[in-house]
Every structure is written in C-alpha cells, then in structure tokens.
Design a protein around this motif. Structure first.
Motif, short mmCIF file in Angstrom:
data_model
loop_
_atom_site.label_atom_id
_atom_site.label_comp_id
_atom_site.label_asym_id
_atom_site.label_seq_id
_atom_site.Cartn_x
_atom_site.Cartn_y
_atom_site.Cartn_z
N ALA A 18 42.85 36.79 35.98
CA ALA A 18 42.02 36.05 36.93
C ALA A 18 40.94 36.93 37.55
CB ALA A 18 42.90 35.44 38.03
N LEU A 19 41.23 38.22 37.73
CA LEU A 19 40.25 39.12 38.35
C LEU A 19 39.12 39.51 37.42
CD1 LEU A 19 42.64 41.44 40.36
CD2 LEU A 19 41.17 39.62 41.25
N ASP A 20 39.31 39.35 36.11
CA ASP A 20 38.27 39.69 35.15
C ASP A 20 37.00 38.89 35.44
OD1 ASP A 20 37.61 41.26 32.82
OD2 ASP A 20 37.58 39.39 31.69
N GLU A 21 35.90 39.58 35.70
CA GLU A 21 34.60 38.98 36.05
C GLU A 21 34.63 38.24 37.39
OE1 GLU A 21 31.90 39.77 34.50
OE2 GLU A 21 32.78 40.61 32.69
N GLY A 22 35.63 38.53 38.22
CA GLY A 22 35.72 37.94 39.55
C GLY A 22 34.93 38.73 40.57
N ARG A 23 35.26 38.51 41.84
CA ARG A 23 34.57 39.24 42.92
C ARG A 23 35.51 39.41 44.09
NH1 ARG A 23 32.89 33.93 43.86
NH2 ARG A 23 32.97 33.31 46.05
N ILE A 24 35.14 40.35 44.97
CA ILE A 24 35.85 40.59 46.21
C ILE A 24 34.87 40.34 47.35
CG2 ILE A 24 37.05 42.27 47.65
CD1 ILE A 24 37.68 43.80 45.04
N GLU A 25 35.26 39.52 48.30
CA GLU A 25 34.49 39.34 49.53
C GLU A 25 35.28 40.01 50.64
OE1 GLU A 25 33.65 35.18 50.17
OE2 GLU A 25 32.38 35.08 48.38
N MET A 26 34.60 40.85 51.42
CA MET A 26 35.26 41.58 52.50
C MET A 26 34.74 41.10 53.85
SD MET A 26 35.43 45.38 50.93
CE MET A 26 36.14 45.65 49.32
N TYR A 27 35.66 41.04 54.82
CA TYR A 27 35.37 40.48 56.13
C TYR A 27 35.90 41.38 57.24
CZ TYR A 27 34.85 36.30 53.26
OH TYR A 27 34.46 35.42 52.30
N GLY A 28 35.41 41.16 58.45
CA GLY A 28 35.93 41.81 59.64
C GLY A 28 36.79 40.83 60.41
N GLY A 29 37.47 41.33 61.44
CA GLY A 29 38.29 40.47 62.28
C GLY A 29 39.67 40.26 61.70
#
Length: 127
Positions: A22-33
C-alpha cells in the motif's frame, strides 16, 4: 480493559505485506498538534513527503520505511504526528513522529515554511 494479542507469523507477515504494498507510490502527510482518533480530522498540514517506489521492506515482523525521502514545509511549527496514504490517496495509518522514540523518525520536527524534513529509517511493527 486493555487486552493484548500477539499475531503469529502466519497472519502477521501477510498483514505486513499489505502495508508495504500500500505504501508503494504513496505519501506521508505530517501535522502538528494532537493526533486525532484514527482517520479523524487532521488539522494544519506541515509537510507532505512522496514515498515513490519501494519505500518499505519487511524485516523480522516489521515494515521498515527505508527513509531518505525529503519534503518541503508548507507551515511553521512542530510536527507531532503523520498520516500515511496509499497510491490511491486512501489514508491507511496514523502514527506519532519525533527525531527518536516515536514510530516515525524525521530529521527535525521544528521548522519554518520552506524548510525541509527528511524521513529517517522507521519501523512499523505489527504485534
């Protein structure tokens, strides 16, 4: 009451392979809080990191994010958690983030718009 289960390799390893695929060609979005309940509203986006092809491998019961990918900050502040998406844009995992001692390791959780964040090798274990 918190209950514990330990998955044996016969079921654990196929689950890991689903995560890795599932992670292949996926992305990570990072947040605060504070990290919300799984899949809950995310809050202010800090950075997006494209994972590209083959970002994770299986090793001894864990999906290892190989690391090295870089994202550019779109907001100021501290990164405290991340949401991983598959190649179709479907959210699949939420996890805590820190330079060390968290599920996901990054170069620097503090920063300003235009600064970069590098994903360090990180381990996602399925127990």
């Amino acid at each position: 009451v918190l209950m514990r289960i330990d998955l044996l390799p016969a079921i654990r390893d196929p689950i890991l392979l689903v995560i890795i695929d599932a992670l292949d060609e996926g992305r990570i979005e990072m947040y605060g809080g504070a990290m919300p309940a799984p899949g809950g509203p995310a809050g202010a986006l800090q950075v997006v990191i494209a994972l590209g092809a083959g970002p994770a491998v299986e090793n001894e019961g864990a999906a290892i994010l190989v690391g090295g990918q870089v994202g550019v900050r779109v907001a100021d502040g501290a990164i405290t958690w991340a949401r991983l998406f598959d190649s179709d844009g479907v959210a699949i995992i939420d996890m805590d983030v820190a330079p060390s001692g968290a599920v996901m390791s990054i170069s620097d959780p503090e920063g300003v718009i235009g600064g970069t964040v590098t994903l360090n090798p990180s381990s996602v274990a399925v127990a």
